[in-house]
Each structure stands twice: as structure tokens, then as C-alpha cells.
Design an enzyme around this catalytic site. Structure first.
Site, mmCIF file in Angstrom:
data_model
loop_
_atom_site.group_PDB
_atom_site.id
_atom_site.type_symbol
_atom_site.label_atom_id
_atom_site.label_comp_id
_atom_site.label_asym_id
_atom_site.label_seq_id
_atom_site.Cartn_x
_atom_site.Cartn_y
_atom_site.Cartn_z
ATOM 1 N N HIS A 55 -31.443 5.245 84.656
ATOM 2 C CA HIS A 55 -32.516 6.251 84.693
ATOM 3 C C HIS A 55 -31.956 7.653 84.951
ATOM 4 C CE1 HIS A 55 -35.766 3.261 84.591
ATOM 5 N NE2 HIS A 55 -34.992 2.538 85.375
ATOM 6 N N ASN A 127 -41.922 0.922 85.266
ATOM 7 C CA ASN A 127 -41.515 1.244 83.896
ATOM 8 C C ASN A 127 -42.747 1.408 83.016
ATOM 9 O OD1 ASN A 127 -38.652 1.186 84.199
ATOM 10 N ND2 ASN A 127 -38.665 -1.046 84.142
ATOM 11 N N TYR A 337 -32.404 0.275 95.730
ATOM 12 C CA TYR A 337 -32.817 1.633 95.376
ATOM 13 C C TYR A 337 -32.544 2.605 96.513
ATOM 14 C CZ TYR A 337 -34.856 0.822 90.807
ATOM 15 O OH TYR A 337 -35.021 0.563 89.481
#
Length: 520
Positions: A55, A127, A337
Site C-alpha cells: 500500500h 480494501n 500493522y
């Protein structure tokens, strides 16, 4: 003369000359005491930070979430109560491309939202597809390797992608969406967003519900064909950034309808599919869409780097009333993350203004990079550990009212963890044969066959075996497109070296017919 701002060094001293370097004479050499020059060059050397591993290329804007419906029976989250308006930040992205990649490439798009609620930040990190390629985090790093550059050629390898996908039958549903019209939206405004994972909501009574988050575009699903996208890339690599920025700058604020699907906690054990499997959608006829409100983007960032590149989204950021599920991919993302942000931005990355919550933060995290918060973080200067004796003198203490209820499901490992009985084909079959019309199917065949051109034949044959289990016409259509693309000879990017000793031509599980899904 109007007042003008004075140019200053980072330490605050006036900067007398920003045009000429100090030197020992007219012809030099330069002097080391020219700290202003040294500071300027040193800062230039440090302007870039590590890009996101995935990303990396993204576009974003500020906005708001407005709740228009009453869903209090499902959640106590203050930001999800009727009438509440919450400021937010959105970032859209491509998954595989590096920071300088072209916007209009066929790829899954990230759809990440940060809501600045009165109880702290809630991040919805999803997403533009309701599912994903794999269901187990052990496969995630390997999948991402196939999307990046070959270690020898330093080029993207179509052979690696299709080898991995053909050995991972659960990917077929997501690959089908990727190769369909939805795989190349015209702009961020023309795509849906999904939490993708199964999350949970819990209410004041301590009742838990499993939930899927959906954000449905109100701009429509406009897409480009591969040929149209190639022409756009020939003119600009920043098509998404241009369109999103200019749309908002011109006062046209894009919106998405916010909806959820809900499942009572114990109903998870009654499902004929694993509701925590990231490769599966929840059938709409069993779990209908429930309107919640909408999100709107209405303000561009004043500084892209500070507000979009520094934005750190993590599914670990939840607030009371919203939580996780046994989804194995979600469980892994909750760690990975936040850890990626600690590496990329610094230990205290959430003190960066764009990541900072609206509420005052008290905790016992100490020192480390990006410790810029100053003052007494814990509420009392003597309380730099916990438990301590200073709660009555301002030291931060836990809030048991924020504790979520315990899980009630059985956690049947045999049901949810082994591969036997997985049905990787029937939901994809419904998508291709029932949801898509003939024109959409023909574009799907062409896109997929073209993307496979030039890969080793044994990999293609293995993939065709999976397509045939979805639907024989699907396999025949893609095979025809693959042969035509191979005949054209335009497939050099897919021909990275792959020479396994034993090419397996079959794989996957028996097809099932149980799942029925509605158009997403």
C-alpha cells in the site's frame, strides 16, 4: 510594506542569507561554519522515510462520518449512535505498487479510514473487495513476495503470482474480482470499501454480534479497460491523486453509504461456512444489509506528507463497542500493522498530529523515538510505573467499563483450522455465472488470459484446473484468451525464471454448491 515572516533555522535563529554559501574567498572553498547550508543539505538527505511495504502508493482526504440510523441494539460505540458526526481521514492505495507506481494499474485497492471519536481513534483498515487472497497469515508474507520484484531480474513476475495462486485454491474468488471490471476503478470515488474481515460489536447489555462493514460508493462503479488505463498511464501516473484532489477542491464531496451485516454471536456455530474465513463473503439473503449512515470526504490535506504519508492505520485501533473476531488474518494484522508503523514512523508514531486522538492520552509508555509529547504523560510525575499509589493524585488508572464481554463461541479448532471441507469454488461460481452478465464475463476472460500470458504452461494448466471446478465455461474462456495473448507475444513481464523439478498439474478441494451470494 506588509509584515513578512522571517526565515529561521530549525533552532529559531533568523536566517540572514538563503542565496549564497560562505566561502574563504570568491573562488572558495566553502566554510564548515556555514551551519545554515549544512542544515539545509542534511534535512534534504532525510526528507524521505521508508515507504510502506504494501500500500505504498496512496491518496487521501479528510471528511466526516454521519450516523443516520439507530443500531444501539448492536453496539455501545459512541461514534455509531444515531445523530453523531465524527471527523475522519481516508487513505486509498494500491497494494503492490511502489511509491512511484502508476495509479491506474490493475490491483486491489486499500480503503483505510481513521475516525477521531470521543473515545479515541477507531481505524477501519480494509480494501475495495469484500474478501482476500488467503485465509491464513502464514501465507501473507509469501503472497506479498509474489507481488514484488523478482530477486534476480528485479522485475515483477507474473509467473510467481500465478504459481502462488494456482497452489492456493482459496485465492480464486479474489483473483476473479481482481480480473473483473472492479479490478480497475476509474478513481477512488468509484469503488466500494469493505472491512473485509469479520469484526464484532457489543452493546450495553454485554451482547456480542459479529459484523461486516461495507461502504458503498454513491458515485457509481465506473471502471477502465486495460487498454484505456494504458493510455492514461502514458499521460499521467497520478490520475487518482489528480481526480480525488480536484474533485474535493472544486466542492464536489464524494460519499459512501455505510452499511453493516450482523450475525448474533452464537449463530457462528450454525453457519454452513466459516464466517471468520477472509476468503468468504456473507450471503446477503442470510445476512441482509443494514443501513447505518454515510461517510463524506470534504477537505484536502494541507501537507500531503504530514497528513497522508504519515497517517498510520491499524485494525488494533478500536473503541468500546467495537472489537475483533477469531478471523486468523485479522488477529495477525492487529499486531503487524501497528508494528509496521513503529518501524516506519517511530515508536511513538501516534503522537504525530494526524494520528493523534482527540482525547487527552495518559499511559505508561516511556522514552524511545518520537517521544515528543512532553509533560507528564501518566498524570503524575512520580507515576512512571503501574500499579502505583498515586491514583488519587492524578495518575492514570484502568477503566473496567471499557472491558468487552468474553467470547461465547466454542472456538472449535477442528472446524475452523483444518483445510478438509473448505469450499473454495461455489461462491466464485455464483459470482461468475449468476452475478456477472456475458459482457462482464468476456472482459474477465480477456483480462485474466492476458495477465497469464507467457507464464510456464504447467502453472497455467494448474490454474485452469481450478477455473474448471468453478465453471467449465470459465476455464474455456480464459484458456482461449490465454492462447490468443500468447500468440501475440506481448508478455515479457511474465517470463521471470521459474524451474521447479516436479510440476503438479492438480490441486485444491472438491467443489461445493452450498454458498449463495448477492452482488457486492
Amino acid at each position: 510594506m506588509a509584515d513578512r515572516n522571517t526565515l529561521r533555522t530549525s533552532a529559531g535563529a533568523p536566517w540572514p542569507n538563503n542565496q549564497d554559501s560562505l566561502s574563504a574567498g570568491e573562488r572558495g572553498p566553502l566554510l564548515l561554519q556555514d551551519y545554515q547550508l549544512i542544515e539545509k543539505l542534511a534535512h534534504q538527505n532525510r526528507e524521505r522515510i521508508p515507504e510502506r511495504t504494501v500500500h505504498a502508493k496512496g491518496w487521501g482526504a479528510h471528511g466526516k462520518m454521519v450516523i443516520t440510523e439507530d443500531i444501539s441494539k448492536y453496539t455501545k460505540a459512541k461514534c455509531l449512535q444515531k445523530g453523531v458526526e465524527t471527523p475522519m481521514l481516508a487513505r486509498f492505495s494500491t497494494v503492490a505498487g511502489e511509491l512511484g507506481a502508476a495509479d491506474h494499474e490493475r490491483d486491489v485497492r486499500g480503503f483505510a479510514l481513521k475516525f477521531y471519536t470521543e473515545d479515541g481513534n477507531w481505524d477501519m483498515v480494509g480494501n475495495n473487495t469484500p474478501i482476500f487472497f488467503v485465509r491464513d497469515p502464514y501465507k501473507f508474507a509469501d503472497f506479498i513476495h509474489t507481488q514484488k520484484r523478482h530477486p534476480k531480474t528485479n522485475m515483477r513476475s507474473g509467473a510467481a503470482m500465478w504459481d502462488f495462486w494456482s497452489l492456493s485454491p482459496e485465492a480464486i474468488h479474489q483473483v476473479t474480482i481482481l480480473m473483473s471490471d472492479r479490478g480497475l476503478p476509474q478513481s477512488p470515488m468509484h469503488m466500494n470499501g469493505y472491512g473485509s474481515h469479520t469484526f464484532s460489536l457489543w452493546n450495553d447489555a454485554g451482547e456480542r454480534y459479529w459484523v461486516k462493514f461495507h461502504y458503498k460508493t454513491e458515485q457509481g462503479h465506473d471502471f477502465y479497460t486495460n487498454e484505456e488505463a494504458e493510455k492514461i498511464i502514458g499521460k499521467t501516473r497520478e490520475g487518482y491523486q489528480e481526480r480525488l484532489f480536484n474533485t474535493i477542491e472544486n466542492g464536489q464531496f464524494p460519499r459512501w453509504k455505510f452499511q453493516i451485516q450482523v450475525m448474533p454471536e452464537l449463530d457462528a456455530e450454525k453457519c454452513d461456512f466459516n464466517p471468520f474465513d477472509l476468503t468468504k463473503v456473507w450471503p446477503h439473503d442470510q445476512f441482509p444489509m443494514i443501513d447505518v449512515g454515510y461517510i463524506e470526504l470534504n477537505r484536502n490535506a494541507d501537507n500531503y506528507f504530514a497528513e497522508i504519508e504519515n497517517a498510520a492505520f491499524s485494525p488494533s485501533n478500536v473503541v468500546p463497542g467495537i472489537s475483533f473476531s477469531p478471523d486468523k488474518m485479522l488477529q495477525a494484522r492487529v499486531f503487524s500493522y501497528a508494528d509496521a508503523h513503529r518501524y516506519r514512523l517511530g515508536t511513538h508514531y501516534e503522537t504525530i498530529p494526524v494520528n493523534r486522538p482527540l482525547v487527552e492520552v495518559h499511559n505508561y509508555h516511556k522514552d524511545g523515538t518520537m517521544n515528543v509529547f512532553g509533560g507528564v504523560r501518566t498524570g503524575n510525575e512520580n507515576a512512571y510505573y503501574e500499579p502505583n499509589s498515586f491514583a488519587d493524585k492524578g495518575a492514570a488508572v484502568e477503566d473496567r467499563s471499557a472491558q468487552e464481554p468474553p467470547l461465547k463461541i466454542s472456538g472449535d479448532a477442528a472446524r475452523y483450522d483444518h483445510r478438509t471441507g473448505y469450499d473454495d469454488y461455489s461462491q466464485c461460481r455464483v459470482l461468475v455465472t449468476k452475478v456477472m452478465d456475458e459482457e462482464q464475463r468476456q472482459r474477465l476472460y480477456k483480462n485474466m488470459g492476458g495477465a497469464m500470458a507467457g507464464i510456464p504452461e504447467f502453472i497455467a494448466e494448474r490454474w485452469f484446473g481450478h477455473l474448471k471446478q468453478v465453471d467449465p465455461a470459465y476455464e474455456a474462456g480464459v484458456r482461449k484468451a490465454w492462447n490468443e495473448a500468447n500468440a501475440s507475444g506481448e508478455y515479457a513481464a511474465n517470463a521471470a525464471p521459474i524451474t521447479p523439478d516436479t510440476p503438479a498439474l492438480t490441486g485444491g478441494d472438491a467443489a461445493g454448491d452450498g454458498a449463495q451470494v448477492a452482488a457486492e
